[in-house]
Design a protein around this motif. Structure first.
Motif, PDB file in Angstrom:
ATOM      1  N   GLU A 236       0.831  -1.205   0.000  1.00 28.08           N
ATOM      2  CA  GLU A 236       0.000   0.000   0.000  1.00 28.08           C
ATOM      3  C   GLU A 236       0.864   1.254   0.000  1.00 28.08           C
ATOM      4  O   GLU A 236       0.631   2.187  -0.774  1.00 28.08           O
ATOM      5  CB  GLU A 236      -0.926  -0.011   1.216  1.00 28.08           C
ATOM      6  CG  GLU A 236      -1.912   1.139   1.238  1.00 28.08           C
ATOM      7  CD  GLU A 236      -2.950   1.003   2.340  1.00 28.08           C
ATOM      8  OE1 GLU A 236      -3.737   1.962   2.506  1.00 28.08           O
ATOM      9  OE2 GLU A 236      -2.974  -0.042   3.023  1.00 28.08           O
ATOM     10  N   ARG A 240       1.249   4.114  -3.071  1.00 30.95           N
ATOM     11  CA  ARG A 240       1.026   5.544  -2.832  1.00 30.95           C
ATOM     12  C   ARG A 240       2.256   6.360  -3.240  1.00 30.95           C
ATOM     13  O   ARG A 240       2.130   7.444  -3.836  1.00 30.95           O
ATOM     14  CB  ARG A 240       0.698   5.792  -1.357  1.00 30.95           C
ATOM     15  CG  ARG A 240      -0.659   5.261  -0.928  1.00 30.95           C
ATOM     16  CD  ARG A 240      -0.930   5.563   0.539  1.00 30.95           C
ATOM     17  NE  ARG A 240      -2.222   5.027   0.965  1.00 30.95           N
ATOM     18  CZ  ARG A 240      -3.396   5.622   0.755  1.00 30.95           C
ATOM     19  NH1 ARG A 240      -3.444   6.796   0.132  1.00 30.95           N
ATOM     20  NH2 ARG A 240      -4.510   5.062   1.174  1.00 30.95           N
ATOM     21  N   GLU A 241       3.437   5.814  -2.910  1.00 31.76           N
ATOM     22  CA  GLU A 241       4.670   6.519  -3.278  1.00 31.76           C
ATOM     23  C   GLU A 241       4.809   6.600  -4.792  1.00 31.76           C
ATOM     24  O   GLU A 241       5.185   7.656  -5.342  1.00 31.76           O
ATOM     25  CB  GLU A 241       5.871   5.792  -2.674  1.00 31.76           C
ATOM     26  CG  GLU A 241       7.215   6.455  -2.957  1.00 31.76           C
ATOM     27  CD  GLU A 241       8.381   5.725  -2.335  1.00 31.76           C
ATOM     28  OE1 GLU A 241       9.526   5.944  -2.799  1.00 31.76           O
ATOM     29  OE2 GLU A 241       8.166   4.922  -1.406  1.00 31.76           O
ATOM     30  N   TRP A 243       2.350   6.485  -7.064  1.00 35.56           N
ATOM     31  CA  TRP A 243       1.305   7.314  -7.655  1.00 35.56           C
ATOM     32  C   TRP A 243       1.535   8.803  -7.389  1.00 35.56           C
ATOM     33  O   TRP A 243       1.127   9.654  -8.188  1.00 35.56           O
ATOM     34  CB  TRP A 243      -0.061   6.887  -7.137  1.00 35.56           C
ATOM     35  CG  TRP A 243      -1.164   7.241  -8.093  1.00 35.56           C
ATOM     36  CD1 TRP A 243      -2.126   8.188  -7.948  1.00 35.56           C
ATOM     37  CD2 TRP A 243      -1.377   6.641  -9.373  1.00 35.56           C
ATOM     38  NE1 TRP A 243      -2.945   8.218  -9.050  1.00 35.56           N
ATOM     39  CE2 TRP A 243      -2.498   7.275  -9.948  1.00 35.56           C
ATOM     40  CE3 TRP A 243      -0.742   5.632 -10.093  1.00 35.56           C
ATOM     41  CZ2 TRP A 243      -2.987   6.937 -11.200  1.00 35.56           C
ATOM     42  CZ3 TRP A 243      -1.227   5.295 -11.331  1.00 35.56           C
ATOM     43  CH2 TRP A 243      -2.325   5.943 -11.883  1.00 35.56           C
ATOM     44  N   ALA A 244       2.211   9.109  -6.310  1.00 39.87           N
ATOM     45  CA  ALA A 244       2.492  10.515  -5.976  1.00 39.87           C
ATOM     46  C   ALA A 244       3.413  11.169  -6.996  1.00 39.87           C
ATOM     47  O   ALA A 244       3.464  12.402  -7.090  1.00 39.87           O
ATOM     48  CB  ALA A 244       3.104  10.607  -4.583  1.00 39.87           C
ATOM     49  N   ALA A 266      -4.714   0.686  -1.894  1.00 39.01           N
ATOM     50  CA  ALA A 266      -4.278   2.064  -2.111  1.00 39.01           C
ATOM     51  C   ALA A 266      -4.968   2.660  -3.333  1.00 39.01           C
ATOM     52  O   ALA A 266      -5.384   3.828  -3.316  1.00 39.01           O
ATOM     53  CB  ALA A 266      -2.759   2.108  -2.278  1.00 39.01           C
ATOM     54  N   ASP A 269      -8.446   3.804  -2.481  1.00 37.02           N
ATOM     55  CA  ASP A 269      -8.425   5.061  -1.717  1.00 37.02           C
ATOM     56  C   ASP A 269      -8.055   6.254  -2.584  1.00 37.02           C
ATOM     57  O   ASP A 269      -8.532   7.376  -2.360  1.00 37.02           O
ATOM     58  CB  ASP A 269      -7.434   4.948  -0.553  1.00 37.02           C
ATOM     59  CG  ASP A 269      -7.917   4.003   0.538  1.00 37.02           C
ATOM     60  OD1 ASP A 269      -9.122   3.661   0.527  1.00 37.02           O
ATOM     61  OD2 ASP A 269      -7.098   3.601   1.382  1.00 37.02           O
ATOM     62  N   LEU A 270      -7.207   6.033  -3.582  1.00 37.05           N
ATOM     63  CA  LEU A 270      -6.739   7.117  -4.453  1.00 37.05           C
ATOM     64  C   LEU A 270      -7.705   7.392  -5.606  1.00 37.05           C
ATOM     65  O   LEU A 270      -7.481   8.328  -6.387  1.00 37.05           O
ATOM     66  CB  LEU A 270      -5.360   6.765  -5.022  1.00 37.05           C
ATOM     67  CG  LEU A 270      -4.209   6.697  -4.006  1.00 37.05           C
ATOM     68  CD1 LEU A 270      -2.990   6.017  -4.630  1.00 37.05           C
ATOM     69  CD2 LEU A 270      -3.848   8.093  -3.512  1.00 37.05           C
TER      70      LEU A 270
END
Length: 341
Positions: A236, A240-241, A243-244, A266, A269-270
């Motif tokens: 997760e 996130r890292e 996709w950022a 993740a 949530d995104l």
């Protein structure tokens, strides 16, 4: 109140010495009993309804009827499925399984092996990939050598770096096959959630996947490789890292299914739709994938069979050089990676 029957009572009933009765019932590491005497002792024990003491049997034989299983994470379906295979094979051999977890701390393995040695476990199966950490591996080799010298047997599931019999999953072939299958489906911009940097299983899968995509003409960009823990939370966080950074990717490969499930959480949530916005694949084919939407593309490892094979190797009489048993993998394409061609 009735008194319990003792081994002395059995010896007296059979007309033999206490030592002979003990060897006949409990076994012995280096002495045998004549067949006629053993039959007399066993008949006396049955007549008196004598129940042998498990600790006495272990002391006499030099080994208990337990098999130690050391895993990295009991809650991880990868290890629980291997444990099911170990348990099945142990049942077939009339052994009980003692399960211990390192909690993803490699240094705990040595203390667990020492504990199982003190408990006189007949054999130990160690399941889980190795780390690129020679001091830790050297300490494990020494602990396992001591255990084997005391009469125990060991099998490892992972990389053959500990000088013991090893069940080796063909991680590199599976990851390369997956990469080629995804490329054939039209994917050209891959990313990798690569697991811990120094974890050898993660490294094998990560590098083989990247090499295969590069050979197909679509190399993975360095910025699109994110390392992290070999866990759901690790997957997760890595997703996130990734996709950022606003990556231009069309498929993400997580080096195990547990990480892939974390990545899928993740994405939810995104607000990233799998597979409409991004395709996703994992590795292992753990049983929890049955309940995942969309069904996850992965590389199947016959985990229960791996556990059973490791147990069988540990229980076989073998005095030669450490053996390697290779286990093949199979790509399983599902809805999380639809055809883009």
């Amino acid at each position: 109140m009735a008194t319990s029957v003792t081994l002395s009572d059995v010896a007296r009933e059979a007309g033999v010495s206490l030592a002979t009765a003990s060897r006949a019932i409990n076994g012995s590491a280096n002495r045998t009993v004549r067949a006629d005497l053993r039959e007399r002792v066993l008949a006396a024990a049955e007549k008196l309804r004598y129940t042998p003491d498990a600790n006495a049997q272990a002391m006499a034989r030099g080994r208990t009827t337990s098999l130690g299983l050391v895993v990295h994470d009991i809650a991880d379906p990868y290890f629980s499925t291997i444990a099911a295979g170990v348990s099945r094979a142990a049942d077939d051999a009339d052994l009980q399984v003692t399960l211990a977890s390192t909690q993803h701390r490699p240094e705990r393995e040595v203390s667990l092996v020492r504990l199982l040695q003190r408990q006189r476990a007949r054999a130990i199966v160690i399941a889980g990939g190795r780390h690129d950490d020679e001091p830790t591996n050297a300490a494990m080799r020494a602990a396992l050598a001591d255990y084997r010298e005391s009469g125990g047997a060991v099998t490892l599931v992972g990389q053959p770096v500990l000088d013991v019999d090893t069940v080796v999953v063909d991680n590199a072939a599976g990851a390369a096959d997956l990469a080629r299958a995804l490329h054939d489906r039209g994917y050209r911009r891959p990313a990798v959630l690569g697991g811990p940097e120094h974890h050898l299983t993660a490294r094998e899968r990560r590098e083989a996947f990247m090499d295969a995509f590069a050979q197909a003409g679509s190399p993975v960009q360095p910025a699109h490789v994110v390392t992290g823990e070999f866990t759901h939370d690790g997957g997760e966080a890595a997703m996130r890292e990734l996709w950022a950074t606003g990556p231009d990717v069309d498929v993400v490969f997580a080096v195990n299914d547990v990480m892939a499930l974390g990545a899928l959480a993740a994405c939810r949530d995104l607000g990233v739709s799998v597979p409409d916005d991004l395709a996703l694949a994992g590795f292992d084919d753990i049983f929890t994938l049955r309940d995942v939407v969309p069904p996850l593309t992965t590389v199947r490892v016959p985990l229960e069979e791996v556990g059973a094979l490791a147990t069988q190797l540990a229980l076989e009489e073998h005095t030669g050089a450490p053996r390697r048993a290779s286990v093949a993998t199979e790509v399983v394409l599902r809805d999380s990676t639809p055809d883009r061609t």
